[in-house]
Design an enzyme around this catalytic site. Structure first.
Site, mmCIF file in Angstrom:
data_model
loop_
_atom_site.group_PDB
_atom_site.id
_atom_site.type_symbol
_atom_site.label_atom_id
_atom_site.label_comp_id
_atom_site.label_asym_id
_atom_site.label_seq_id
_atom_site.Cartn_x
_atom_site.Cartn_y
_atom_site.Cartn_z
ATOM 1 N N TYR A 58 10.321 -52.012 -48.544
ATOM 2 C CA TYR A 58 10.883 -51.566 -47.258
ATOM 3 C C TYR A 58 9.808 -50.847 -46.464
ATOM 4 C CZ TYR A 58 13.590 -48.952 -43.858
ATOM 5 O OH TYR A 58 14.071 -48.437 -42.673
ATOM 6 N N GLU B 192 11.272 -52.166 -38.175
ATOM 7 C CA GLU B 192 11.680 -52.161 -39.575
ATOM 8 C C GLU B 192 11.405 -53.529 -40.195
ATOM 9 O OE1 GLU B 192 15.599 -50.349 -41.500
ATOM 10 O OE2 GLU B 192 15.930 -52.373 -40.773
#
Ligand code: GDP
Ligand code: MN
Length: 418
Positions: A142, A230
């Protein structure tokens, strides 16, 4: 004024603060404007310009074309619904397809379908899919860049536990997400990056590529006035390559005046058809997913009304602020918006007239109920400027009067759920 979904990654309160109304209407945070979200394919196009490795692919709304694209790619493809919401994987909007025929069938199935996820209970209709070369994924990381308002710096978030359960990781194992602040004058130094990647337990083989990728993300973030970038998952392939398998970019709406090339994107980025229509009409409206429609004047009064409806046992369907000094025509337009939401079972109108005149509002309401097919109970509490005139106009109509906001909320909940 805009209400948006709460960001689940809020341990440091990075995003905008939540007023009370949000606590009661759950999972919704209020901010004074909303960032412009880019679709995944738009985000990937943008990041590719900065040298971020992304899988080859293109977007379409035509199943036949999806078949051709899959044939051209010539191996397994991933078909991904292009809707502006998180959790598409779990909602069934992301799947691997081995053959062009399968790619055709799944695209056909997805286009026009409504996807619902935990992050977006109202759901969104799929209009386009991304057809991309599927990559072999060994590990999912992530990565994100956002602004930490407390520190007054941008921050990079890194985790080796990326993928579809990152919200759960954030809740149960926050230590697995490493935060690295970006010094506004000096940027990121290599040693800080190396340390953060090691702290996040990113495997050694991926660290150099991740460090270079993070620098590119930060550059893209700064140069595009982004609000969030993101990458989840940031994939590590079995042959040791790091690639952005998903990408989400949103742009600070306050900067759009100096980013004219985003004009077309902004027009097509309404997340909900009714919100899109409201934006075209210049009405501050946010869909909340409940079944009690709410119209008020002034953001604070509307939020209080939401809270009162919730406290009376109802579920607010929307936030709608008619704005100051609303004329009858505008009031009618607002009622019409509410009726576009087929979940709505009752309508609460809460007006405290200052520059808004209650008689104007009352005329608008009568006109709306004359011309529109409104099959639901309506309770109105109108006070303030020209309230007496307004109440007279409504006398004998189907609108149920109430004196206080609390009483109005209780009445509408009673009538709507009867
Ligand atoms: P999201 O659920 O909306 O965040 O959509 P993602 O693009 O992140 O996709 C969800 C999941 O699908 C990812 O976490 C991956 O596990 C999987 N996925 C997405 N793209 C690929 C791919 O190219 N290859 C493989 N093997 N899995 C993929
Ligand atoms: Mn994802």
């Amino acid at each position: 004024m805009r209400v948006k979904e709460a960001n689940l990654f809020e341990p440091g309160g990075f995003r905008r603060a939540k007023p009370y109304a949000v606590e009661l209407t759950s999972l919704r945070a209020v901010s004074f404007s909303g960032p412009m979200k880019l679709h995944e394919y738009q985000s990937k196009d943008l990041l590719a310009k900065y040298g971020v490795p992304v899988p080859k692919g293109d977007v379409t709304s035509d199943p036949e074309e999806a078949r051709k694209m899959a044939a051209e790619i010539g191996k397994t493809v991933v078909i991904k619904a292009q809707v502006l919401m998180g959790g598409r994987g779990k909602a069934g909007g992301v799947k691997l397809m081995d053959t062009p025929d399968e790619a055709f069938a799944f695209t056909k199935d997805l286009i026009g379908k409504k996807l619902v996820s935990i992050q977006n209970p109202v759901g969104m209709i799929v209009e386009k899919v991304l057809v991309a070369e599927a990559i072999d994924i060994d590990k999912e990381f992530y990565l994100s860049v956002l602004m930490d308002r407390d520190e007054q710096k941008n921050v990079v978030m890194i985790s080796a536990k990326g993928g579809m359960d990152i919200e759960e990781v954030a809740a149960t194992d926050p230590g697995a997400i490493v935060r690295l602040h970006v010094d506004p004058a000096w940027g990121l130094s290599d040693y800080e990056l190396r340390k953060a990647l090691a702290d996040a337990e990113i495997p050694a083989i991926a660290r150099n590529q991740m460090a270079s990728l993070i620098k590119k993300l930060v550059k893209a973030f700064e140069e595009n006035d982004a609000d969030l970038i993101e990458i989840n998952p940031c994939a590590l392939t079995p042959d040791g390559k790091v690639i952005a398998a998903d990408a989400k970019v949103s742009i600070d709406e306050n900067a759009l005046f100096r980013l004219p090339h985003y004009k077309a994107t902004a027009d097509d980025s309404a997340e909900d058809p009714i919100e899109g229509e409201a934006a075209r009409r210049g009405i501050a409206y946010v869909r909340l997913g409940g079944d009690i429609g709410i119209i008020g004047n002034g953001a604070g009064l509307v939020m209080c009304s939401m809270d009162e409806v919730k406290a009376a046992g109802g579920n607010p369907a929307d936030f709608l602020d008619v704005g100051g000094g609303a004329q009858a025509e505008r009031v009618k337009s607002c009622v019409e918006l509410i009726t576009m939401d087929k979940n709505v079972k009752g309508l609460l109108i809460n007006i405290f007239g200052g520059i808004t005149r209650c008689d104007e509002v009352a005329k608008g309401l009568l006109a709306a109920f004359d011309e529109l097919d409104v099959n639901m109970p309506v309770v109105a509490r109108i006070e303030g400027t020209a309230a007496e005139e307004g109440k007279k106009i409504l006398e004998g109509s189907r609108i149920v009067p109430a004196t206080t906001m609390q009483e109005a909320a209780q009445k509408i909940v009673e009538l709507a759920y009867a």
